[in-house]
Design an enzyme around this catalytic site. Structure first.
Site, PDB file in Angstrom:
ATOM      1  N   TYR A  17       3.617  10.263  15.575  1.00  0.00           N
ATOM      2  CA  TYR A  17       5.085  10.236  15.429  1.00  0.00           C
ATOM      3  C   TYR A  17       5.762  10.471  16.781  1.00  0.00           C
ATOM      4  CZ  TYR A  17       9.626  12.421  14.221  1.00  0.00           C
ATOM      5  OH  TYR A  17      10.955  12.777  14.167  1.00  0.00           O
TER       6      TYR A  17
HETATM    7  N1  LIG Z   1      12.803  16.315  10.598  1.00  0.00           N
HETATM    8  C1  LIG Z   1      12.970  16.833  11.810  1.00  0.00           C
HETATM    9  O1  LIG Z   1      12.815  18.046  12.036  1.00  0.00           O
HETATM   10  C2  LIG Z   1      13.376  15.929  12.946  1.00  0.00           C
HETATM   11  C3  LIG Z   1      13.465  16.475  14.219  1.00  0.00           C
HETATM   12  C4  LIG Z   1      13.926  15.667  15.264  1.00  0.00           C
HETATM   13  C5  LIG Z   1      14.268  14.344  15.017  1.00  0.00           C
HETATM   14  N2  LIG Z   1      14.146  13.832  13.747  1.00  0.00           N
HETATM   15  C6  LIG Z   1      14.566  12.437  13.544  1.00  0.00           C
HETATM   16  O2  LIG Z   1      15.915  12.471  13.092  1.00  0.00           O
HETATM   17  C7  LIG Z   1      16.202  11.271  12.360  1.00  0.00           C
HETATM   18  C8  LIG Z   1      16.942  11.653  11.066  1.00  0.00           C
HETATM   19  O3  LIG Z   1      16.099  12.498  10.311  1.00  0.00           O
HETATM   20  P1  LIG Z   1      16.494  12.870   8.796  1.00  0.00           P
HETATM   21  O4  LIG Z   1      15.495  13.911   8.358  1.00  0.00           O
HETATM   22  O5  LIG Z   1      17.932  13.132   8.688  1.00  0.00           O
HETATM   23  O6  LIG Z   1      16.171  11.491   8.076  1.00  0.00           O
HETATM   24  P2  LIG Z   1      15.798  11.252   6.528  1.00  0.00           P
HETATM   25  O7  LIG Z   1      16.635  12.153   5.665  1.00  0.00           O
HETATM   26  O8  LIG Z   1      14.308  11.294   6.365  1.00  0.00           O
HETATM   27  O9  LIG Z   1      16.332   9.755   6.315  1.00  0.00           O
HETATM   28  C9  LIG Z   1      15.584   8.651   6.682  1.00  0.00           C
HETATM   29  C10 LIG Z   1      16.460   7.430   6.522  1.00  0.00           C
HETATM   30  O10 LIG Z   1      15.708   6.287   6.922  1.00  0.00           O
HETATM   31  C11 LIG Z   1      15.852   5.305   5.909  1.00  0.00           C
HETATM   32  N3  LIG Z   1      14.712   4.404   5.867  1.00  0.00           N
HETATM   33  C12 LIG Z   1      13.403   4.743   5.783  1.00  0.00           C
HETATM   34  N4  LIG Z   1      12.648   3.635   5.717  1.00  0.00           N
HETATM   35  C13 LIG Z   1      13.509   2.571   5.752  1.00  0.00           C
HETATM   36  C14 LIG Z   1      13.347   1.174   5.690  1.00  0.00           C
HETATM   37  N5  LIG Z   1      12.119   0.609   5.592  1.00  0.00           N
HETATM   38  N6  LIG Z   1      14.450   0.376   5.743  1.00  0.00           N
HETATM   39  C15 LIG Z   1      15.688   0.929   5.821  1.00  0.00           C
HETATM   40  N7  LIG Z   1      15.907   2.260   5.880  1.00  0.00           N
HETATM   41  C16 LIG Z   1      14.830   3.065   5.836  1.00  0.00           C
HETATM   42  C17 LIG Z   1      15.969   6.091   4.626  1.00  0.00           C
HETATM   43  O11 LIG Z   1      16.451   5.264   3.611  1.00  0.00           O
HETATM   44  P3  LIG Z   1      16.081   5.533   2.032  1.00  0.00           P
HETATM   45  O12 LIG Z   1      17.113   6.524   1.562  1.00  0.00           O
HETATM   46  O13 LIG Z   1      16.212   4.200   1.417  1.00  0.00           O
HETATM   47  O14 LIG Z   1      14.688   6.092   1.992  1.00  0.00           O
HETATM   48  C18 LIG Z   1      16.923   7.177   5.088  1.00  0.00           C
HETATM   49  O15 LIG Z   1      18.245   6.688   5.095  1.00  0.00           O
HETATM   50  C19 LIG Z   1      14.868  10.565  12.153  1.00  0.00           C
HETATM   51  O16 LIG Z   1      14.773   9.498  13.063  1.00  0.00           O
HETATM   52  C20 LIG Z   1      13.838  11.651  12.495  1.00  0.00           C
HETATM   53  O17 LIG Z   1      12.648  11.096  13.005  1.00  0.00           O
HETATM   54  C21 LIG Z   1      13.717  14.594  12.720  1.00  0.00           C
END
Ligand SMILES: NC(=O)c1ccc[n+]([C@@H]2O[C@H](COP(=O)([O-])OP(=O)(O)OC[C@H]3O[C@@H](n4cnc5c(N)ncnc54)[C@H](OP(=O)(O)O)[C@@H]3O)[C@@H](O)[C@H]2O)c1
Length: 220
Positions: free
Chosen positions: A130
């Site tokens: 990742y």
């Molecule tokens: N988790 C952490 O601690 C962390 C830390 C730093 C950075 N980040 C990054 O921050 C960003 C936001 O994270 P988050 O946790 O807020 O995200 P999240 O809630 O997991 O949301 C993911 C989004 O991506 C969409 N998605 C996934 N697969 C898709 C596809 N094939 N086509 C279209 N849309 C798709 C999902 O749509 P659906 O609703 O349809 O599934 C959802 O809207 C991400 O890029 C993550 O890598 C995360």
């Protein structure tokens, strides 16, 4: 602004949409099903149907409407390595290529990750993959001709936003609320003087508008 959000149904994405709507911006989002479309329509958000892993750059560009700004905040969310590659990696490449196809090149905001996030936890090959995919996505965006801003948040939490952060080219990885990340990205998108910059954001004590203002470079 007219902002197209990829990942609009996600944690950061839905909060970002709310921030932008509050500022009077128009928001369009990519969604994967009709239920999401109905829900977002009730919030005043236009949506386009499509799965990022199945769309060509042309097909994605056709869905962006009159967007002058694109934000990528989608993610596989701890899925398989293949899913991470397809969404966090190839999905960003598709979005960059789509933006480059548009005659009025949109400004591009990317939510990324600290490269050293949780290194001390030895979370295993999926997590290492990742981090690697996220870095390559940053590389692809920095090598494009677009006007971009990359925001690397600390580990995300879901508690209410504080309205304050620490933001800069190098911060210490801790945690931050999704609400504060969304507000910081909204503020950055509205600050055209911050262009082609990578910034790290974590929980802190500086009001977000001031934190963004402090990152305007006066040496150019
Ligand atoms: N988790 C952490 O601690 C962390 C830390 C730093 C950075 N980040 C990054 O921050 C960003 C936001 O994270 P988050 O946790 O807020 O995200 P999240 O809630 O997991 O949301 C993911 C989004 O991506 C969409 N998605 C996934 N697969 C898709 C596809 N094939 N086509 C279209 N849309 C798709 C999902 O749509 P659906 O609703 O349809 O599934 C959802 O809207 C991400 O890029 C993550 O890598 C995360």
């Amino acid at each position: 602004m007219n902002v197209f959000i990829i990942g609009i149904t996600g944690g950061v994405g839905s909060l970002l949409a709310a921030e932008l709507l509050n500022r009077g911006d128009t928001v369009i989002g990519l969604v994967r099903n009709h239920e999401q479309q109905n829900h977002l329509r009730d919030r005043g958000i236009t949506t386009m149907l499509g799965d990022l892993t199945e769309l060509s750059p042309t097909e994605l560009a056709d869905r962006t409407g009159d967007a002058d700004t694109m934000v990528f905040t989608a993610g596989a969310g701890g899925g398989t390595q293949a899913a991470t590659t397809a969404i966090d990696g190839e999905g960003v490449s598709t979005a960059i290529a789509a933006a480059e196809l548009l005659s009025a090149r949109p400004r591009f905001g990317l939510i990324s990750v600290f490269p050293e996030a949780w290194r001390e936890r030895n979370l295993g090959p999926e997590f290492d993959h990742y981090i690697d995919v996220k870095k390559h996505a940053e590389l692809a965006l920095t090598q494009s001709d677009l006007d971009w801003v990359i925001l690397r948040p600390s580990a995300l939490r879901d508690d209410p936003g504080t309205g304050t952060v620490e933001l800069g080219p190098a911060e210490i990885h801790e945690t931050i609320t999704r609400a504060d990340v969304a507000r910081t990205m909204a503020e950055l998108l509205h600050e055209a003087r911050i262009s082609r910059r990578i910034l790290e954001v974590t929980a802190g004590a500086t009001p977000i508008a001031r934190a963004v203002h402090q990152n305007i470079r006066h040496d150019r």
